[in-house]
Design a protein around this motif. Structure first.
Motif, short mmCIF file in Angstrom:
data_model
loop_
_atom_site.label_atom_id
_atom_site.label_comp_id
_atom_site.label_asym_id
_atom_site.label_seq_id
_atom_site.Cartn_x
_atom_site.Cartn_y
_atom_site.Cartn_z
N MET A 68 -12.34 -1.59 1.20
CA MET A 68 -11.79 -0.30 1.58
C MET A 68 -10.26 -0.27 1.47
SD MET A 68 -14.33 1.62 2.04
CE MET A 68 -13.41 3.05 2.63
N GLY A 69 -9.70 -1.30 0.79
CA GLY A 69 -8.28 -1.30 0.51
C GLY A 69 -7.40 -1.70 1.66
N VAL A 70 -7.95 -2.42 2.64
CA VAL A 70 -7.21 -2.82 3.84
C VAL A 70 -6.97 -4.33 3.81
CG1 VAL A 70 -7.28 -2.94 6.36
CG2 VAL A 70 -8.15 -0.91 5.18
N PRO A 71 -5.71 -4.78 3.84
CA PRO A 71 -5.44 -6.22 3.89
C PRO A 71 -6.02 -6.86 5.15
CG PRO A 71 -3.44 -4.99 3.37
CD PRO A 71 -4.48 -3.99 3.78
N VAL A 72 -6.35 -8.14 5.05
CA VAL A 72 -6.90 -8.90 6.17
C VAL A 72 -5.99 -10.10 6.41
CG1 VAL A 72 -8.87 -10.21 7.04
CG2 VAL A 72 -9.25 -8.21 5.58
#
Length: 363
Positions: A270-274
């Motif tokens: 979903m395009g979210v860095p972790v």
């Protein structure tokens, strides 16, 4: 002169992390060189079960019967390689392996530690994962390290990776609330102290219960986080609605000591860095393995202060735009993590090698 016969034994061939991570492998096995048996010993059946079954040339239900009876049934299949996917988890039939129904027997994917069974000839993982093992666990089994990552995540039905309007910069964790240990809460609060303008959003399937929402609020309050900076998202029904909730998060925080796998893959998709802290054991390296194979090792921290520093750096870049999210999704899909064919081919190479060793071994 024939195909390699491989069986996968699992109680989780359904909408479960094991089933979801196994599916890309099964979809891409080379049918000309590998013949696959699905050996299901679990009680649950759903659309993922149907998808897994459609990828197997053969299917056997092995839930009932003694370990010896099931071992006899599997032995009659003439498998070259038997891969167990459950360890000592619910409904697993790992006791079958003790009777050695196949000449090469491996452990993969579904258990957080070595099984310590002499009947297991190898434990499948990768270098990032195995680097977290203590000396005892490291010597429990032959370590079968898959290059460029031991998992693949391929999900085609994804909502647009958009960013919600009108909200401040938000860190988030969509992991089950039972993973919010004291260590994780203290680390998350350290991030929030370093980025005082940010909010923290938490989402868990357990938040369907008001008592659990209140418990988590109290624990973060005790750790010093102001209540107005904590957003506890209510439970939402449906997988697509769950994924769409990432529009309200800019950066995902991985908990410890038990990190995420499914949630980390979902966030990246979903395009979210972790951000993860590589710690001890397999459970402490799941997200590190995922980030390494996704091509984003810069978000792996090796100690707590580095975790906070990475969070500050990402926060300084501001809210993740829709364009940035789409770019990250595309990069992940093109990475080794998004390449099921890469993983299936790598596993097949290990299967062939170990099966050949077993065939050549003195009897």
């Amino acid at each position: 002169g024939r195909r390699l016969r491989v069986g996968y034994l699992s109680a989780d061939m359904c909408n479960h992390p094991v089933g979801r991570f196994l599916l890309p492998v099964l979809k891409h096995h080379d049918a000309e060189s590998v013949e696959v048996w699905g050996l299901s010993c679990g009680p649950h059946r759903d659309s993922i079960t149907d998808a897994i079954r459609s990828c197997c040339q053969h299917w056997r239900e092995v839930r009932f019967g003694s370990d010896l009876e099931i071992a006899r049934l599997i032995a009659d299949l003439g498998l070259d390689v038997l891969v167990e996917l459950g360890g000592y988890t619910g409904f697993s039939r790992i006791g079958v392996m003790v009777h050695r129904p196949a000449p090469t027997q491996l452990s993969y994917l579904g258990y957080f530690a070595p099984t310590y069974l002499a009947a297991i000839d190898g434990w499948i993982g990768d270098r990032e994962l195995f680097d977290g093992l203590n000396p005892t666990d490291r010597q429990a089994h032959r370590l079968v390290a898959v290059e460029r990552g031991y998992m693949a995540h391929a999900e085609s039905d994804l909502p647009a990776p958009e960013r919600a309007n009108g909200i401040p910069f938000r860190f988030g964790s969509f992991n089950h609330s039972r993973k919010l240990s004291r260590q994780a809460i203290d680390l998350f609060c350290a991030v929030m102290e370093a980025v005082p303008e940010a909010q923290l959003l938490l989402k868990s399937v357990s938040f369907i219960e008001a008592a659990e929402r209140d418990r988590i609020r109290d624990r973060f309050g005790e750790a010093g986080l102001a209540s107005e900076r904590l957003v506890v998202m209510p439970w939402v029904e449906g997988h697509l609605n769950h994924l769409a909730s990432y529009s309200e998060v800019d950066v995902a925080l991985d908990p410890l000591p038990y990190g995420g796998a499914t949630t980390s893959c979902e966030a990246l998709s979903m395009g979210v860095p972790v951000i993860t802290l590589a710690s001890e054991g397999m459970v402490g390296r799941l997200s590190a393995s995922i980030l390494a194979s996704s091509g984003h090792p810069q978000w792996i921290a090796r100690q707590g202060q580095q975790y906070v520093s990475i969070a500050k750096q990402l926060a300084a870049e501001g809210p993740r735009t829709t364009k940035q999210r789409m770019a990250l999704r595309a990069a992940v899909q093109l990475s080794p993590l998004g390449d099921g064919a890469r993983l299936a081919s790598a596993l097949e190479a290990h299967y062939w090698h170990m099966a050949s060793e077993a065939l050549a071994a003195p009897r």
